[in-house]
Design a protein around this motif. Structure first.
Motif, PDB file in Angstrom:
ATOM      1  N   PRO A 114      -1.083   3.347 -17.953  1.00 56.90           N
ATOM      2  CA  PRO A 114      -2.072   4.414 -18.121  1.00 56.90           C
ATOM      3  C   PRO A 114      -1.509   5.546 -18.966  1.00 56.90           C
ATOM      4  CG  PRO A 114      -1.900   3.740 -15.814  1.00 56.90           C
ATOM      5  CD  PRO A 114      -0.774   3.097 -16.544  1.00 56.90           C
ATOM      6  N   ARG A 115      -2.367   6.120 -19.764  1.00 54.60           N
ATOM      7  CA  ARG A 115      -1.979   7.272 -20.566  1.00 54.60           C
ATOM      8  C   ARG A 115      -2.133   8.541 -19.739  1.00 54.60           C
ATOM      9  NH1 ARG A 115      -5.767   6.897 -25.606  1.00 54.60           N
ATOM     10  NH2 ARG A 115      -4.945   9.015 -25.885  1.00 54.60           N
ATOM     11  N   THR A 116      -1.264   9.481 -19.986  1.00 52.23           N
ATOM     12  CA  THR A 116      -1.371  10.772 -19.321  1.00 52.23           C
ATOM     13  C   THR A 116      -1.745  11.828 -20.352  1.00 52.23           C
ATOM     14  OG1 THR A 116       1.005  11.188 -19.640  1.00 52.23           O
ATOM     15  CG2 THR A 116       0.329  10.137 -17.572  1.00 52.23           C
ATOM     16  N   GLY A 117      -2.212  12.950 -19.855  1.00 52.72           N
ATOM     17  CA  GLY A 117      -2.569  14.041 -20.741  1.00 52.72           C
ATOM     18  C   GLY A 117      -3.914  13.883 -21.420  1.00 52.72           C
ATOM     19  N   VAL A 166     -16.171  10.898 -18.119  1.00 58.27           N
ATOM     20  CA  VAL A 166     -15.152  11.834 -17.649  1.00 58.27           C
ATOM     21  C   VAL A 166     -13.993  11.920 -18.633  1.00 58.27           C
ATOM     22  CG1 VAL A 166     -13.394  12.153 -15.860  1.00 58.27           C
ATOM     23  CG2 VAL A 166     -15.745  11.635 -15.216  1.00 58.27           C
ATOM     24  N   THR A 167     -13.648  10.791 -19.248  1.00 59.11           N
ATOM     25  CA  THR A 167     -12.519  10.761 -20.169  1.00 59.11           C
ATOM     26  C   THR A 167     -12.738   9.652 -21.187  1.00 59.11           C
ATOM     27  OG1 THR A 167     -10.087  10.822 -20.281  1.00 59.11           O
ATOM     28  CG2 THR A 167     -11.076   9.178 -18.815  1.00 59.11           C
ATOM     29  N   LEU A 194     -16.947   3.235 -15.835  1.00 66.88           N
ATOM     30  CA  LEU A 194     -16.099   3.422 -17.007  1.00 66.88           C
ATOM     31  C   LEU A 194     -14.641   3.252 -16.618  1.00 66.88           C
ATOM     32  CD1 LEU A 194     -15.430   4.635 -19.902  1.00 66.88           C
ATOM     33  CD2 LEU A 194     -15.462   6.876 -18.766  1.00 66.88           C
ATOM     34  N   LEU A 195     -13.897   2.446 -17.367  1.00 64.34           N
ATOM     35  CA  LEU A 195     -12.451   2.369 -17.190  1.00 64.34           C
ATOM     36  C   LEU A 195     -11.819   3.320 -18.184  1.00 64.34           C
ATOM     37  CD1 LEU A 195      -9.905   1.201 -15.940  1.00 64.34           C
ATOM     38  CD2 LEU A 195      -9.983  -0.624 -17.650  1.00 64.34           C
ATOM     39  N   GLY A 196     -11.305   4.431 -17.661  1.00 59.73           N
ATOM     40  CA  GLY A 196     -10.671   5.409 -18.532  1.00 59.73           C
ATOM     41  C   GLY A 196      -9.364   4.887 -19.099  1.00 59.73           C
ATOM     42  N   ARG A 256      -6.805  18.195 -14.089  1.00 56.14           N
ATOM     43  CA  ARG A 256      -6.127  17.457 -13.017  1.00 56.14           C
ATOM     44  C   ARG A 256      -6.423  15.967 -13.171  1.00 56.14           C
ATOM     45  NH1 ARG A 256      -5.515  19.757  -6.971  1.00 56.14           N
ATOM     46  NH2 ARG A 256      -3.859  18.355  -6.320  1.00 56.14           N
ATOM     47  N   GLU A 257      -5.379  15.136 -13.084  1.00 57.36           N
ATOM     48  CA  GLU A 257      -5.523  13.712 -13.368  1.00 57.36           C
ATOM     49  C   GLU A 257      -5.375  12.886 -12.086  1.00 57.36           C
ATOM     50  OE1 GLU A 257      -3.606  12.446 -17.168  1.00 57.36           O
ATOM     51  OE2 GLU A 257      -2.619  14.389 -17.009  1.00 57.36           O
ATOM     52  N   PRO A 258      -6.318  11.956 -11.825  1.00 59.21           N
ATOM     53  CA  PRO A 258      -6.273  11.161 -10.595  1.00 59.21           C
ATOM     54  C   PRO A 258      -5.464   9.877 -10.703  1.00 59.21           C
ATOM     55  CG  PRO A 258      -8.357  10.803 -11.709  1.00 59.21           C
ATOM     56  CD  PRO A 258      -7.598  11.806 -12.540  1.00 59.21           C
ATOM     57  N   ALA A 259      -4.889   9.573 -11.871  1.00 55.73           N
ATOM     58  CA  ALA A 259      -4.238   8.274 -12.070  1.00 55.73           C
ATOM     59  C   ALA A 259      -3.127   8.013 -11.059  1.00 55.73           C
ATOM     60  CB  ALA A 259      -3.693   8.174 -13.500  1.00 55.73           C
ATOM     61  N   ALA A 260      -2.280   8.987 -10.800  1.00 62.35           N
ATOM     62  CA  ALA A 260      -1.160   8.772  -9.876  1.00 62.35           C
ATOM     63  C   ALA A 260      -1.665   8.466  -8.471  1.00 62.35           C
ATOM     64  CB  ALA A 260      -0.253  10.003  -9.860  1.00 62.35           C
TER      65      ALA A 260
END
Length: 254
Positions: A81-84, A121-122, A152-154, A235-239
């Motif tokens: 996954p990409r961050t930022g 969302v992204t 959607l798969l971000g 704020r990112e929910p990936a983690a």
């Protein structure tokens, strides 16, 4: 309009209201924050293999021994996954309310006027689209509850799901790439929305090949992310999604 001194997602009556939010077996709360509610269902508690290394032949073989070919690569894995990435609030409207919790499972309902834009969302790729409302109260409760919907798969590896839409935008089809803020559909009241205009919003891992409505509808509480995006944060929910999936995998239907 809510008082300027009170967050629009939480109103003074919430502690009592949230215990009384109406819930179907796999459905949504159907009252906008600040409106009376009744009935509540309890909220349930929410490998990579590496390829063998090549085997080298003996330094002094007594007979010709063919060398074992080295594997071309390790087991295929999903892209990291990409961050930022930029994240935006999923409904583009001034008058949007939401509960910090949801009945029966982690998700939230974004209450807004029917017809307001529901947006990506992204950056990411559309996974699934439903343009037909197949829900009926006499049918099974769960698989068709969302009515018209988009998932959607971000590019952050997170799936974002919006349902009860009145329409899915033209050109929004499975496999299509979209950008943060791009309109995916409009707020509606299809499925089991009980005639209340809102978008059911869920955050979950994609679980490719093992997916189902019970995962897609949401596995994390979205409110703290929604709070951030609404206020211009990122704020990112990936983690949290990765942590949840390591613990739970892709669970079977309830």
């Amino acid at each position: 309009m809510p008082s300027p001194t009170i967050s629009r997602r939480v109103r003074p009556a919430y502690p009592i209201m949230l215990l009384l939010a109406p819930v179907l077996a796999a459905g949504c709360a159907t009252t906008r924050p600040g409106a009376p509610a009744d009935g509540a269902a309890p909220t349930p508690p929410a490998v990579w293999a590496t390829a063998d290394q090549p085997v080298s032949p003996s330094a002094t073989p007594t007979a010709p021994v063919p060398a074992r070919p080295a594997p071309s690569s390790a087991r295929p894995s999903a892209p990291l996954p990409r961050t930022g990435l930029r994240h935006v609030f999923p409904v583009r409207a001034d008058n949007v309310d939401y509960h910090p919790t949801h009945g029966a499972y982690p998700a939230t309902d974004l209450f807004a006027d029917c017809g307001e834009p529901f947006v990506a969302v992204t950056d990411g790729k559309v996974l699934e689209v439903s343009r037909v409302d197949r829900y009926t109260k006499r049918g099974p409760q769960g698989p068709e509850n969302g009515g018209l919907s988009v998932s959607l798969l971000g590019d952050d590896g997170v799936r974002y799901y919006g349902s009860h839409l009145s329409v899915v935008s033209s050109g929004v089809d499975a496999g299509v790439r979209v950008r943060a803020g791009q309109q995916l559909g409009k707020v509606g009241r299809t499925g089991n929305a009980n005639n209340v205009c809102h978008v059911h919003f869920g955050i979950s891992p994609p679980c490719p090949g093992k997916d189902g409505w019970w995962i897609r509808r949401g596995v994390l509480w979205p409110a703290r992310y929604l709070d951030s995006w609404r206020n211009g944060g990122n704020r990112e929910p990936a983690a949290e999604v990765v942590t949840w999936q390591r613990k739970n995998g892709c669970p079977k239907a309830p």
